[in-house]
Design a protein around this motif. Structure first.
Motif, mmCIF file in Angstrom:
data_model
loop_
_atom_site.group_PDB
_atom_site.id
_atom_site.type_symbol
_atom_site.label_atom_id
_atom_site.label_comp_id
_atom_site.label_asym_id
_atom_site.label_seq_id
_atom_site.Cartn_x
_atom_site.Cartn_y
_atom_site.Cartn_z
ATOM 1 N N ASP A 145 0.870 -1.175 0.000
ATOM 2 C CA ASP A 145 0.000 0.000 0.000
ATOM 3 C C ASP A 145 0.909 1.228 0.000
ATOM 4 O OD1 ASP A 145 -1.330 2.302 0.844
ATOM 5 O OD2 ASP A 145 -2.313 1.362 2.550
ATOM 6 N N ALA A 146 0.951 1.926 -1.140
ATOM 7 C CA ALA A 146 1.743 3.158 -1.264
ATOM 8 C C ALA A 146 0.826 4.349 -1.501
ATOM 9 C CB ALA A 146 2.754 3.018 -2.394
ATOM 10 N N ILE A 147 -0.348 4.307 -0.881
ATOM 11 C CA ILE A 147 -1.402 5.275 -1.187
ATOM 12 C C ILE A 147 -0.947 6.705 -0.945
ATOM 13 C CG2 ILE A 147 -3.666 6.111 -0.416
ATOM 14 C CD1 ILE A 147 -4.530 3.182 -0.179
ATOM 15 N N SER A 148 -0.255 6.960 0.136
ATOM 16 C CA SER A 148 0.082 8.350 0.465
ATOM 17 C C SER A 148 1.509 8.730 0.084
ATOM 18 C CB SER A 148 -0.134 8.607 1.965
ATOM 19 O OG SER A 148 0.706 7.778 2.749
ATOM 20 N N CYS A 149 2.119 7.978 -0.843
ATOM 21 C CA CYS A 149 3.497 8.341 -1.192
ATOM 22 C C CYS A 149 3.879 8.098 -2.644
ATOM 23 C CB CYS A 149 4.489 7.624 -0.274
ATOM 24 S SG CYS A 149 4.452 5.824 -0.382
ATOM 25 N N LEU A 150 3.302 7.112 -3.320
ATOM 26 C CA LEU A 150 3.739 6.797 -4.679
ATOM 27 C C LEU A 150 3.538 8.015 -5.588
ATOM 28 C CD1 LEU A 150 4.857 4.304 -6.208
ATOM 29 C CD2 LEU A 150 2.539 3.962 -7.093
ATOM 30 N N GLY A 151 4.557 8.305 -6.364
ATOM 31 C CA GLY A 151 4.536 9.496 -7.201
ATOM 32 C C GLY A 151 5.311 10.652 -6.596
ATOM 33 N N GLY A 152 5.598 10.557 -5.292
ATOM 34 C CA GLY A 152 6.418 11.557 -4.632
ATOM 35 C C GLY A 152 7.606 10.950 -3.920
ATOM 36 N N ASP A 153 7.582 9.645 -3.759
ATOM 37 C CA ASP A 153 8.629 8.905 -3.062
ATOM 38 C C ASP A 153 9.009 7.740 -3.966
ATOM 39 O OD1 ASP A 153 10.198 7.309 -1.450
ATOM 40 O OD2 ASP A 153 8.870 7.403 0.293
ATOM 41 N N TYR A 154 10.169 7.812 -4.556
ATOM 42 C CA TYR A 154 10.568 6.835 -5.572
ATOM 43 C C TYR A 154 10.804 5.459 -4.963
ATOM 44 C CZ TYR A 154 13.255 4.369 -9.100
ATOM 45 O OH TYR A 154 13.690 3.431 -9.998
ATOM 46 N N VAL A 155 10.259 4.443 -5.610
ATOM 47 C CA VAL A 155 10.592 3.058 -5.288
ATOM 48 C C VAL A 155 10.693 2.296 -6.602
ATOM 49 C CG1 VAL A 155 8.143 2.455 -4.952
ATOM 50 C CG2 VAL A 155 9.930 0.999 -3.966
ATOM 51 N N ASP A 156 11.720 1.476 -6.729
ATOM 52 C CA ASP A 156 11.912 0.663 -7.924
ATOM 53 C C ASP A 156 11.097 -0.613 -7.741
ATOM 54 O OD1 ASP A 156 12.868 -1.045 -9.970
ATOM 55 O OD2 ASP A 156 14.778 0.027 -10.041
ATOM 56 N N VAL A 157 9.959 -0.658 -8.395
ATOM 57 C CA VAL A 157 8.994 -1.734 -8.180
ATOM 58 C C VAL A 157 9.579 -3.091 -8.532
ATOM 59 C CG1 VAL A 157 6.737 -2.628 -8.887
ATOM 60 C CG2 VAL A 157 7.056 -0.164 -8.556
ATOM 61 N N GLU A 158 10.207 -3.186 -9.673
ATOM 62 C CA GLU A 158 10.690 -4.490 -10.136
ATOM 63 C C GLU A 158 11.981 -4.911 -9.444
ATOM 64 O OE1 GLU A 158 10.133 -4.597 -14.643
ATOM 65 O OE2 GLU A 158 9.154 -2.745 -13.996
ATOM 66 N N ALA A 159 12.850 -3.957 -9.138
ATOM 67 C CA ALA A 159 14.118 -4.303 -8.488
ATOM 68 C C ALA A 159 13.898 -4.914 -7.115
ATOM 69 C CB ALA A 159 15.005 -3.073 -8.372
ATOM 70 N N HIS A 160 12.772 -4.561 -6.478
ATOM 71 C CA HIS A 160 12.511 -5.053 -5.128
ATOM 72 C C HIS A 160 11.344 -6.038 -5.099
ATOM 73 C CE1 HIS A 160 15.529 -2.349 -3.616
ATOM 74 N NE2 HIS A 160 14.981 -1.364 -4.304
ATOM 75 N N ASP A 161 11.054 -6.620 -6.260
ATOM 76 C CA ASP A 161 10.132 -7.756 -6.364
ATOM 77 C C ASP A 161 8.772 -7.486 -5.718
ATOM 78 O OD1 ASP A 161 11.656 -10.075 -7.700
ATOM 79 O OD2 ASP A 161 13.080 -9.353 -6.198
ATOM 80 N N ILE A 162 8.231 -6.308 -5.990
ATOM 81 C CA ILE A 162 6.901 -5.971 -5.487
ATOM 82 C C ILE A 162 5.869 -6.527 -6.464
ATOM 83 C CG2 ILE A 162 5.329 -4.106 -4.878
ATOM 84 C CD1 ILE A 162 7.815 -2.396 -4.225
ATOM 85 N N ASP A 163 5.002 -7.383 -5.965
ATOM 86 C CA ASP A 163 4.026 -8.042 -6.837
ATOM 87 C C ASP A 163 2.815 -7.157 -7.124
ATOM 88 O OD1 ASP A 163 5.090 -10.806 -7.316
ATOM 89 O OD2 ASP A 163 5.169 -10.750 -5.128
ATOM 90 N N ALA A 164 2.424 -6.347 -6.171
ATOM 91 C CA ALA A 164 1.330 -5.398 -6.388
ATOM 92 C C ALA A 164 1.572 -4.194 -5.505
ATOM 93 C CB ALA A 164 -0.021 -6.038 -6.066
ATOM 94 N N ILE A 165 1.551 -3.010 -6.108
ATOM 95 C CA ILE A 165 1.717 -1.771 -5.355
ATOM 96 C C ILE A 165 0.653 -0.805 -5.860
ATOM 97 C CG2 ILE A 165 3.521 -0.934 -6.936
ATOM 98 C CD1 ILE A 165 4.754 0.545 -4.502
ATOM 99 N N PHE A 166 -0.029 -0.131 -4.940
ATOM 100 C CA PHE A 166 -1.173 0.673 -5.354
ATOM 101 C C PHE A 166 -1.213 2.021 -4.631
ATOM 102 C CE2 PHE A 166 -2.442 -2.550 -2.260
ATOM 103 C CZ PHE A 166 -3.042 -1.811 -1.247
#
Length: 368
Positions: free
Chosen positions: A172-193
């Motif tokens: 759950d990245a509801i209050s941060c995605l788009g302002g706090d960078y995370v490399d989704v694939e490098a860290h094997d995140i299966d679902a991030i929203f």
């Protein structure tokens, strides 16, 4: 019983420093005023494929992206139904992580919690110990705990969950995605929203989920899954038609298109850097006058939770700044923290100067 309160036409505009919704550009708001068109027209295909592919480009991912008319809460339910057969591990360190666990339980799943005091971050070592002791269909993590201003170490946790190939990682990245960078694939995140009204700085009403190939395949193997937020249903329809399977909120998608172009122009790295600068300024200001509620190492990059060490009247200060400055920020979350803390949202289209305008107002009203 709630009584009707008639909506008026004379409200004053407010500058929002909430943990969401946040400020929206004028041209993004204006984009919603285009003439209506049908959700099965070619024009809709142009719109939806634009926002989906632009989102993938902005986030730097080749994984699939779903944009649904919903709040981010939809993907709490959908990811649980799509990926969890029986058992889920959810570390809890605030109101929203506790809610994620509660949602899974209401859906009939067995949930094991790793419980932390509010203000503490999740310890990756505890997650590994839990995964060594039990088998779980998924680990659910709130990346940015909005109630306490904690950023959990999503990268480290994703890296270790990858060592357990039968366990899926849901963020759950509801209050941060788009302002706090995370490399989704490098860290094997299966679902991030996320939800559009937070760091994406769009109007409320849309939820965005990035889905790995493994998560998609996992749902195909299940006997049941979410109908509205099913990965297969959403993504297969997109592959066939370039549209959503159900009628979407077209005006908000028009706003999404406009804002995502702004986000691409700024670039993800620059946007992340701007949010870090705002967070650093706000925490420094908080330390000068109060204190920061979570430890510095795990402080959020989009929401600062300020510990009210001076005992100011939080509710009264918020009300006065609203009335005299037309600025809105938030008290602490829930009855426990409502006067002990207050929260400043520094996300979306804000910058250090606009955050300084609020902190100057707080200094004036609270006589700091």
């Amino acid at each position: 019983m709630t009584e009707k309160r008639e909506y008026r036409d004379d409200y004053r505009d407010k500058t929002l420093y909430l943990p969401g919704p946040t400020q929206v550009r004028d041209d993004v708001i204006e984009a919603m005023a285009e003439p209506m068109f049908g959700h099965r027209m070619d024009r809709m295909t142009d719109l939806y494929t634009t926002i989906v592919e632009d989102t993938k480009e902005f986030l730097g991912t080749d994984n699939d992206v779903i944009v649904l008319t919903a709040s981010g809460t939809e993907f709490w339910e959908a990811t649980t139904l799509n990926l969890v057969d029986e058992k889920m591990l959810v570390p809890t360190c605030g109101s929203f992580s506790e809610r994620q666990a509660n949602v899974a339980e209401r859906l009939g799943k067995e949930v094991d919690r790793i419980e932390y005091e509010w203000g503490e971050a999740v310890d990756p070592a505890d997650v590994r110990d839990a995964l060594d002791a039990e088998e779980y269909d998924a680990v659910g993590l709130v990346m940015n705990e909005t109630s306490t201003g904690v950023r959990n170490p999503v990268e480290e946790i994703g890296d270790l969950v990858a060592d357990y190939p039968d366990t899926y990682f849901v963020v759950d990245a509801i209050s941060c995605l788009g302002g706090d960078y995370v490399d989704v694939e490098a860290h094997d995140i299966d679902a991030i929203f996320t939800s559009t009204q937070k760091a994406f700085a769009m109007p409320p009403g849309l939820a965005v989920c990035v889905v790995s190939d493994a998560a998609y395949e996992r749902e195909l193997d299940k006997d049941s899954a979410s109908w509205y937020g099913g990965f297969q249903r959403c993504l297969d329809y997109y592959d066939r038609k370039g549209q959503t399977h159900s009628t979407p909120a077209i005006p908000i998608m028009l706003a999404y298109r406009k804002q995502m172009k702004h986000m691409l122009e700024e670039g993800h790295a620059a946007r992340d850097r701007r949010h870090r600068e705002m967070a650093a300024y706000t925490r420094e200001w908080a330390r000068d006058h109060f204190d920061v509620f979570p430890d510095e190492e795990h402080a959020s990059r989009t929401v600062t939770c300020v510990e009210n060490t001076q005992g100011i009247d939080v509710a009264g200060t918020i009300e006065t700044i609203d009335e005299e400055y037309d600025m809105v920020f938030s008290n602490g979350y829930g009855s426990t923290l409502s006067e002990k803390t207050f929260r400043i949202g520094h996300m979306g289209e804000h910058d250090v100067e606009s955050i300084r305008a609020l902190t100057d107002a707080i200094e004036d009203v609270a006589d700091l």
